[in-house]
Design a protein around this motif. Structure first.
Motif, short mmCIF file in Angstrom:
data_model
loop_
_atom_site.label_atom_id
_atom_site.label_comp_id
_atom_site.label_asym_id
_atom_site.label_seq_id
_atom_site.Cartn_x
_atom_site.Cartn_y
_atom_site.Cartn_z
N MET A 54 -5.85 -1.46 -7.48
CA MET A 54 -5.67 -0.03 -7.77
C MET A 54 -6.78 0.63 -7.43
O MET A 54 -6.88 1.98 -7.14
CB MET A 54 -5.38 0.00 -9.23
CG MET A 54 -6.20 -0.20 -10.18
SD MET A 54 -6.01 0.31 -11.80
CE MET A 54 -6.02 1.92 -12.01
N ASP A 55 -8.16 0.23 -7.43
CA ASP A 55 -9.21 1.08 -7.04
C ASP A 55 -9.33 1.75 -5.63
O ASP A 55 -9.34 3.02 -5.56
CB ASP A 55 -10.23 -0.07 -7.02
CG ASP A 55 -10.69 -0.59 -8.24
OD1 ASP A 55 -10.35 0.06 -9.52
OD2 ASP A 55 -11.13 -1.66 -8.49
N TRP A 56 -8.85 0.66 -4.46
CA TRP A 56 -8.69 1.60 -3.34
C TRP A 56 -7.27 2.13 -3.09
O TRP A 56 -7.22 3.29 -2.37
CB TRP A 56 -8.79 0.56 -2.26
CG TRP A 56 -8.15 -0.78 -2.27
CD1 TRP A 56 -8.25 -2.01 -2.92
CD2 TRP A 56 -6.79 -0.83 -1.61
NE1 TRP A 56 -7.24 -3.07 -2.67
CE2 TRP A 56 -6.25 -2.15 -1.90
CE3 TRP A 56 -6.04 0.13 -0.98
CZ2 TRP A 56 -5.10 -2.70 -1.39
CZ3 TRP A 56 -4.61 -0.52 -0.54
CH2 TRP A 56 -4.35 -1.88 -0.85
N ILE A 57 -6.15 2.00 -3.93
CA ILE A 57 -5.00 2.57 -3.68
C ILE A 57 -4.92 3.88 -4.33
O ILE A 57 -4.65 4.93 -3.77
CB ILE A 57 -3.99 1.67 -4.74
CG1 ILE A 57 -3.58 0.55 -3.89
CG2 ILE A 57 -2.60 2.89 -4.77
CD1 ILE A 57 -2.73 -0.40 -4.71
N MET A 58 -5.74 3.99 -5.65
CA MET A 58 -6.11 5.38 -6.12
C MET A 58 -6.63 6.10 -5.24
O MET A 58 -6.61 7.55 -5.32
CB MET A 58 -6.95 5.18 -7.34
CG MET A 58 -5.91 4.77 -8.65
SD MET A 58 -7.05 4.71 -10.08
CE MET A 58 -8.29 4.08 -9.71
N THR A 59 -7.94 5.86 -4.29
CA THR A 59 -8.54 6.77 -3.46
C THR A 59 -8.10 6.65 -2.07
O THR A 59 -9.01 7.05 -1.48
CB THR A 59 -10.11 6.25 -3.67
OG1 THR A 59 -10.39 4.84 -3.36
CG2 THR A 59 -10.68 6.53 -5.05
N ALA A 60 -7.15 6.37 -1.82
CA ALA A 60 -6.89 6.13 -0.33
C ALA A 60 -6.15 7.19 0.21
O ALA A 60 -6.32 7.71 1.09
CB ALA A 60 -5.57 5.02 -0.14
N ASP A 61 -5.80 8.28 -0.74
CA ASP A 61 -5.22 9.42 -0.18
C ASP A 61 -5.09 10.60 -1.32
O ASP A 61 -5.22 10.15 -2.45
CB ASP A 61 -3.71 9.52 0.51
CG ASP A 61 -2.84 8.96 -0.30
OD1 ASP A 61 -2.27 9.77 -1.24
OD2 ASP A 61 -2.34 7.80 -0.34
N ALA A 62 -5.13 12.10 -1.04
CA ALA A 62 -5.48 12.95 -2.02
C ALA A 62 -4.18 12.79 -2.93
O ALA A 62 -4.41 13.42 -4.24
CB ALA A 62 -5.30 14.24 -1.33
N ASP A 63 -2.79 12.81 -2.47
CA ASP A 63 -1.82 12.80 -3.19
C ASP A 63 -1.74 11.66 -4.15
O ASP A 63 -1.48 12.07 -5.62
CB ASP A 63 -0.41 12.59 -2.55
CG ASP A 63 -0.17 13.81 -1.69
OD1 ASP A 63 -0.99 14.82 -1.88
OD2 ASP A 63 0.61 13.81 -0.56
N THR A 64 -2.18 10.69 -3.97
CA THR A 64 -2.33 9.39 -4.88
C THR A 64 -3.48 9.58 -6.15
O THR A 64 -3.16 9.59 -7.33
CB THR A 64 -2.43 8.10 -4.26
OG1 THR A 64 -1.40 7.79 -3.38
CG2 THR A 64 -2.64 6.93 -5.21
#
Length: 317
Positions: A54-64
């Protein structure tokens, strides 16, 4: 762990931050002001931070990121362990010198985090039990909560045989062991190379990919009664093919109509403390696949994001 002679100065400290959303390449170690604890807050001197998908999923793109309330510049990482070094007005139950662990949403990879005592999941602080080292404590919050919540959805017992997809991953190592503690037989999916690792955890290994249901059927001719899909939907579809009813299947990484989905925020009260007690008692172990100094955060995040790590990745501060 960082030697006392290398501790940050009183006014400045290190924190991993990003100025644009993306992959590990956007992560930078910066000097930032040392945060101060306000009323009903504690400041923790972080010694270790555990990484999660979730750390990199949350910061992968602005919408997420926006769905998690994150904007730029953002921090990185959620799981932490360390020592309380400052307590604000009105704090009870914690004092400087207390060893603690918990979550600080997208800001844990830093020398210091400030946490409210009015805890909510992923922004919380707990006492670290004796017998649990800081690296291990730093792996517990997200993965432990998520595994506990997923298992609660399928209510395992001694008569169950459960198929766990992604059994060797960060959540999987908790789910396998908690299922065994509940008395269930565990069949865990993984690569052929992970079979020995899964056996060490106590699971019967089975390779993922085409023909999964047939391979599981051969391992469990008496049938499978529950399933956790901790990666995508392959295990879910195999479980359905094996006759597992939807209400005894749970996912964490995707949503499928009719199938429960677990979120660590919905773990039962006290679930995380119970996991820490199991670790302290030697009944649950957390394999740490790799540790990195904070200066190598990009390499660490890249390894974790590859989703082939057996166990957890930890940053030392």
């Amino acid at each position: 762990m960082q030697d006392q002679s290398e501790q940050p100065s009183r006014g400045r400290s290190r924190a991993v931050q990003l100025d644009s959303f993306g992959g590990p390449e956007v992560l930078t170690v910066r000097q930032v002001p040392v945060p101060q604890a306000g009323p009903k807050q504690v400041r923790v001197r972080v010694t270790a931070a555990g990484l999660n998908p979730m750390d990199w999923i949350m910061t992968a793109d602005a919408d997420t990121a926006a769905r998690f309330g994150l904007g730029l510049p953002a921090g990185f990482g959620t799981d932490y362990a360390g020592v309380v070094d400052q307590a604000g007005d009105g704090v009870t139950g914690f004092a400087p010198g207390d060893r603690v662990f918990g979550g600080a949403l997208s800001r844990a990879v830093a020398d210091f985090v400030v946490v409210d005592l009015d805890a909510v999941a992923a922004n919380e602080v707990h006492h670290t039990p004796d017998g649990v080292d800081d690296r291990t404590a730093a792996t517990l919050t997200i993965a432990g909560r998520t595994a506990s919540a997923a298992l609660a959805e399928v209510a395992l017992g001694p008569d169950d045989t459960v198929l766990i997809g992604g059994a060797g991953g960060g959540v999987g190592v908790f789910a396998v062991q908690l299922a065994l503690i509940a008395g269930a037989r565990v069949i865990g999916t993984g690569s052929a190379a992970s079979a020995g690792f899964l056996r060490e955890l106590g699971a019967d290994p089975v390779t993922y990919g085409d023909g999964l249901a047939d391979r599981v059927r051969a391992l469990a001719p008496g049938g499978v009664t529950a399933a956790l899909d901790l990666h995508g939907t392959e295990t879910l579809h195999a479980a359905r093919e094996l006759g597992v009813p939807d209400n005894r299947i749970c996912t964490i990484a995707t949503k499928v109509d009719g199938v429960p989905a677990a979120n660590g925020a919905n773990a039962a009260p006290g679930a995380l403390e119970e996991i820490a007690r199991l670790v302290a008692a030697g009944r649950l172990r957390v394999p740490v696949a790799a540790t990195f100094p904070v200066e190598q955060i990009r390499q660490a995040a890249g390894l974790q994001a590859g989703r082939h790590v057996r166990g957890k990745v930890v940053i030392d501060l």
